[in-house]
Scaffold this active site. Sequence first.
Site, PDB file in Angstrom:
ATOM      1  NE  ARG A 234      -4.147  -1.684   0.124  1.00 33.97           N
ATOM      2  CZ  ARG A 234      -4.152  -2.748  -0.668  1.00 33.97           C
ATOM      3  NH1 ARG A 234      -3.135  -2.941  -1.494  1.00 33.97           N
ATOM      4  NH2 ARG A 234      -5.139  -3.601  -0.651  1.00 33.97           N
ATOM      5  CD  GLU A 263      -2.869   3.953  -4.984  1.00 29.54           C
ATOM      6  OE1 GLU A 263      -4.011   3.503  -5.219  1.00 29.54           O
ATOM      7  OE2 GLU A 263      -1.909   3.233  -4.681  1.00 29.54           O
ATOM      8  CG  HIS A 281      -3.304   0.176  -6.688  1.00 27.93           C
ATOM      9  ND1 HIS A 281      -3.731   0.763  -5.522  1.00 27.93           N
ATOM     10  CD2 HIS A 281      -3.286  -1.169  -6.422  1.00 27.93           C
ATOM     11  CE1 HIS A 281      -3.951  -0.156  -4.604  1.00 27.93           C
ATOM     12  NE2 HIS A 281      -3.678  -1.345  -5.135  1.00 27.93           N
TER      13      HIS A 281
END
Length: 315
Positions: A234, A263, A281
Amino acid sequence: MKSIGVLMTCPMHKYLEQQLETHFNLFKLWHCNSSITEFLKTHQGNTIRAVVGNTEIGADVELIASLPSLEIVASYSVGLDKIDLRKCEEKGIRVANTPDVLTDDVADLAIGLILGVLRGICASDAYVRIGKWKDADFGLATKFSGKSVGIVGLGRIGTAIAKRAEAFGCSISYFSRSQKPFANYKFYSNIIDLATSCQILIVACALTEETRHIINREVIDALGPKGILINIGRGAHVDETELVSALLEGRLGGAGLDVYENEPDVPEELLGLGNVVLQPHVGSDTVETSDAMADLVISNLKAHFSKKSLLTPVI
């Protein structure tokens, strides 16, 4: 089950959305033009019995409180950091995620990022495309085979990465909350010692309060100017400000990143660096795995509403 209300928190895989619409009464939170509270009032929030979320929007305290009939949260992800597990447990709400089915894809991408950084795959691709090869050779890259690899978190994904790296003749070591009895890799109880001992450091642990910014300045400096950082966990695992500084100052050799702190915003400074490989991602984003994850979400929901055991229970 067609009458059972299921709330999908944001756009995900189209196949998942289609399956939810086929089997349940689907509500889409992103169609909300007002506040979440108003949306749920308008759409009879008390009839919604399930939430399907992901790593972008899960089920926080506010959402859980807005759904008095909520029974289960099924996450279209393995990560649980966007779900208030404490509140779910307190209210007797079941939680399921999608482990295992995405392990191989994420592990594959970790190896891809390593090769991308060390062999300069993206930079050399651009070199060819803009015609520079006609003027001069690209230059020398760095070998991956035989490097020492440190893994932060030796769970399903970390173990899969370790097995792949072993195939490249790499020595493997790891940091975890406790030593794993099944692993023959060197265990470090201190992440600084792990970073000092390896050339490539891969972050593959769950995001918790303890692991937030686990990759800080001290860890980055221990990895050093020839070290490579790979993050497929993460974004919040890494202190992004410190990472950017280390790369710009040459205190870190390079980085391969699939995740970021804010993000989809990526630090502007990273975009021009040839020793950094950036991904949006997409660790588990293959057709095969996305379909399998969707099927697992549907199976968990069906199992719950049929009063059967969840396939992949968290709570």
